[in-house]
Design a protein around this motif. Structure first.
Motif, PDB file in Angstrom:
ATOM      1  N   LYS A 122       0.572  -1.255  -0.038  1.00  0.00           N
ATOM      2  CA  LYS A 122       0.034  -0.112   0.086  1.00  0.00           C
ATOM      3  C   LYS A 122       0.831   1.311   0.077  1.00  0.00           C
ATOM      4  CE  LYS A 122      -4.000  -2.309   0.479  1.00  0.00           C
ATOM      5  NZ  LYS A 122      -4.671  -2.201  -0.962  1.00  0.00           N
ATOM      6  N   ILE A 123       2.084   1.014  -0.414  1.00  0.00           N
ATOM      7  CA  ILE A 123       2.997   2.162  -0.351  1.00  0.00           C
ATOM      8  C   ILE A 123       3.274   2.754  -1.815  1.00  0.00           C
ATOM      9  CG2 ILE A 123       5.285   3.000  -0.244  1.00  0.00           C
ATOM     10  CD1 ILE A 123       3.832   2.815   2.236  1.00  0.00           C
ATOM     11  N   ARG A 124       3.150   4.202  -2.106  1.00  0.00           N
ATOM     12  CA  ARG A 124       3.308   4.471  -3.490  1.00  0.00           C
ATOM     13  C   ARG A 124       4.823   5.348  -3.396  1.00  0.00           C
ATOM     14  NH1 ARG A 124      -0.340   6.009  -7.308  1.00  0.00           N
ATOM     15  NH2 ARG A 124      -1.901   6.083  -5.538  1.00  0.00           N
ATOM     16  N   ILE A 125       5.644   4.960  -4.602  1.00  0.00           N
ATOM     17  CA  ILE A 125       6.913   5.386  -4.731  1.00  0.00           C
ATOM     18  C   ILE A 125       7.019   6.194  -5.829  1.00  0.00           C
ATOM     19  CG2 ILE A 125       9.184   4.580  -5.190  1.00  0.00           C
ATOM     20  CD1 ILE A 125       8.247   3.225  -2.914  1.00  0.00           C
ATOM     21  N   ILE A 126       7.569   7.459  -5.376  1.00  0.00           N
ATOM     22  CA  ILE A 126       7.702   8.741  -6.612  1.00  0.00           C
ATOM     23  C   ILE A 126       9.048   9.229  -6.412  1.00  0.00           C
ATOM     24  CG2 ILE A 126       7.023  11.055  -6.824  1.00  0.00           C
ATOM     25  CD1 ILE A 126       4.706   8.796  -7.329  1.00  0.00           C
ATOM     26  N   HIS A 127       9.753   8.979  -7.736  1.00  0.00           N
ATOM     27  CA  HIS A 127      11.117   9.502  -7.912  1.00  0.00           C
ATOM     28  C   HIS A 127      11.222  10.893  -8.113  1.00  0.00           C
ATOM     29  CE1 HIS A 127      12.487   5.507  -7.664  1.00  0.00           C
ATOM     30  NE2 HIS A 127      11.938   4.957  -8.796  1.00  0.00           N
ATOM     31  N   LEU A 128      12.113  11.643  -7.705  1.00  0.00           N
ATOM     32  CA  LEU A 128      12.280  13.126  -7.721  1.00  0.00           C
ATOM     33  C   LEU A 128      13.784  13.260  -8.187  1.00  0.00           C
ATOM     34  CD1 LEU A 128      11.251  14.834  -4.452  1.00  0.00           C
ATOM     35  CD2 LEU A 128      10.032  14.187  -6.357  1.00  0.00           C
ATOM     36  N   LEU A 129      13.623  13.737  -9.491  1.00  0.00           N
ATOM     37  CA  LEU A 129      14.942  13.919 -10.383  1.00  0.00           C
ATOM     38  C   LEU A 129      15.389  15.460 -10.572  1.00  0.00           C
ATOM     39  CD1 LEU A 129      13.521  11.125 -11.354  1.00  0.00           C
ATOM     40  CD2 LEU A 129      14.534  11.477 -13.414  1.00  0.00           C
TER      41      LEU A 129
END
Length: 466
Positions: A122-129
């Protein structure tokens, strides 16, 4: 040069063979200062970017002034100077296939989908570039490569996500129309609804780059993306802290997938997904409908919107003459589901088998000729469907939904028996939820009107065209 690869998996062989055909001319991958200005202008400033601190607002502040603003008094316009130098640096990186050291730091934000529920699934992974790296590779894969493939009609038309002129409501409306055609023609068929797990995070990038090369991506741009992902150092950030250590690729372990938060993630998935969609007809049988005069015939194998896909099948000609043949429909659905699982696994993807389900639409006729839609019980042994996991070898039974049981697809509640009680309940619950949010507040007429126009009406009328 060329090299023949033989694999034990038929899906792998077919994918590799498909990549050797239909090569498109190369695209230009360098950008002018004006193109970069336009790209940054349409990017929302509130977007989180750049772990180095070079925020998107800095790029926005240096955009050319509007006509109504006071022109700069400096002898040399800083806007042109900045974006000219930015274009030069980005074009050099592309020409050399080189990823700058500043681009290597990537912050991986771990966000709970439901507050208070920290379960892994139930975790959302968002990458910040870094903003300039994200923008550059995104423009190469989206504005240039994907649009180039669209102009040459090189992408499968059954994928509706991340395409110009197509939307989620279009795919949902097409699904509704297919259900109606089953009822209008009184013929049987089947559908297999499935969902890919973390599709952006699981793409095998070597395959994606081969697909890009097939559609016209120059070698230097392909090398730039590979170098960027290879050198990337991922730092974990939660709402409390950011890790001091990082994880990254090395010679023993290579990370795959652009991940969510990247501009180039959607076009990469679009190109890879359409590649395997084009291979579905090699083993699957489509859903086919023909006009009474036989002049027009339409057929489709599946409808996809990003990672949500629905596979279709029927035996139209036989159903018209002899009625629905349940064993044939189930066998065709079984072949479609297994073949799609193998093709998706080839790209690095994985079906969320626990969320997959299928419908069997079957009509029977009374002695007086009246048709009846049969609600086959899910425990019927003659309508069982299973899929073998290509990685683990585990055989998973797919859930069989009765045609009267609604399901949520692309934000709408639909059912093959054409009932809309589920969608009505969803809209009613949405209205009650929105109204309850107004109760604690004393808002004036203007704010209430804005709330109704900007929040209530869009959410309530979303399914109106469907």
């Amino acid at each position: 040069g060329s090299h023949k690869i033989h694999h034990t998996s038929q899906a792998v062989n077919e994918v590799l063979h498909a990549l050797t055909k239909n090569h498109l001319p190369p695209i230009p991958v360098s950008f002018s200062p004006e193109e970069l200005q336009q790209a940054f202008r349409c990017w929302k400033e509130s977007t989180s970017t750049s772990p180095s601190g070079l925020h998107l607002g800095h790029y926005k502040a240096l955009l050319p002034m509007e006509r109504w603003e006071t022109p700069p008094t400096q002898e040399q316009d800083i806007t042109n100077l900045f974006y000219t130098s930015l274009a030069l640096r980005l074009n050099i990186a592309t020409a050399l296939g080189y990823s700058y050291t500043r681009w290597s730091q990537v912050v991986t934000c771990v966000i709970e989908k439901t507050p208070g529920d920290p379960r892994i699934d139930k975790i959302r992974i968002i990458h910040l570039l870094e903003a300039d790296a994200n923008r550059l590779i995104g423009m190469q894969w989206n504005r240039r490569l994907a649009q180039h493939a669209e102009r040459y009609n090189a992408l499968c038309n059954e994928q509706w996500g991340n395409r110009p002129g197509k939307s989620a409501t279009d795919a949902a409306l097409l699904k509704t129309c297919t259900y109606h055609l089953f009822h209008l023609t009184r013929t049987g068929g089947g559908s297999f609804d499935n969902d890919a797990t973390a599709c952006y995070d699981r793409i095998v990038m070597s395959l994606a780059i081969l697909r890009g090369r097939q559609l016209g991506l120059p070698k230097q741009a392909a090398q730039l993306l590979d170098q960027f992902l290879t050198k990337a150092k991922f730092y974990i950030r939660t709402q409390n802290h950011q890790s001091d250590s990082h994880y990254s690729s090395d010679k023993h372990f290579h990370l795959h997938g652009p991940g969510q938060g990247t501009i180039f993630g959607p076009p990469v998935w679009l190109l890879v997904c359409t590649l395997i969609m084009e291979l579905v007809p090699q083993q699957a049988q489509p859903v086919t409908f023909t006009t009474p005069d036989g002049e027009l015939t339409t057929k489709r194998y599946m409808d996809g919107f990003v990672d949500d896909t629905t596979g279709w099948t029927n035996d139209f000609a036989s159903s018209l003459q002899h009625g629905s043949n349940l064993p044939t429909i189930v066998h065709q659905l079984q072949t479609l589901a297994q073949w799609w699982e193998e093709l998706l696994t080839t790209t690095g993807g994985k079906l969320e088998l626990s969320k997959c389900f299928f419908y069997i639409i079957h009509f029977e006729f009374l002695p007086d000729g009246r048709p009846i839609l049969v609600d086959l019980p899910p425990e019927n042994p003659s309508t069982r469907l299973s899929v073998r996991d290509s990685v683990t070898g585990e055989v998973v039974m797919i859930k069989h939904y009765a045609v009267s049981k609604p399901h949520k697809t692309l934000g709408v509640i639909l059912a093959p028996d054409l009932s809309y009680e589920g969608e009505l309940d969803r809209i009613s619950g949405k209205v009650e939820s929105l109204c309850s949010r107004l109760l604690p507040h004393n808002l004036n007429e203007s704010l209430i009107r804005r709330f109704l126009l900007t929040m209530c009406r869009p959410s309530i009328t979303y399914s109106a065209p469907i």
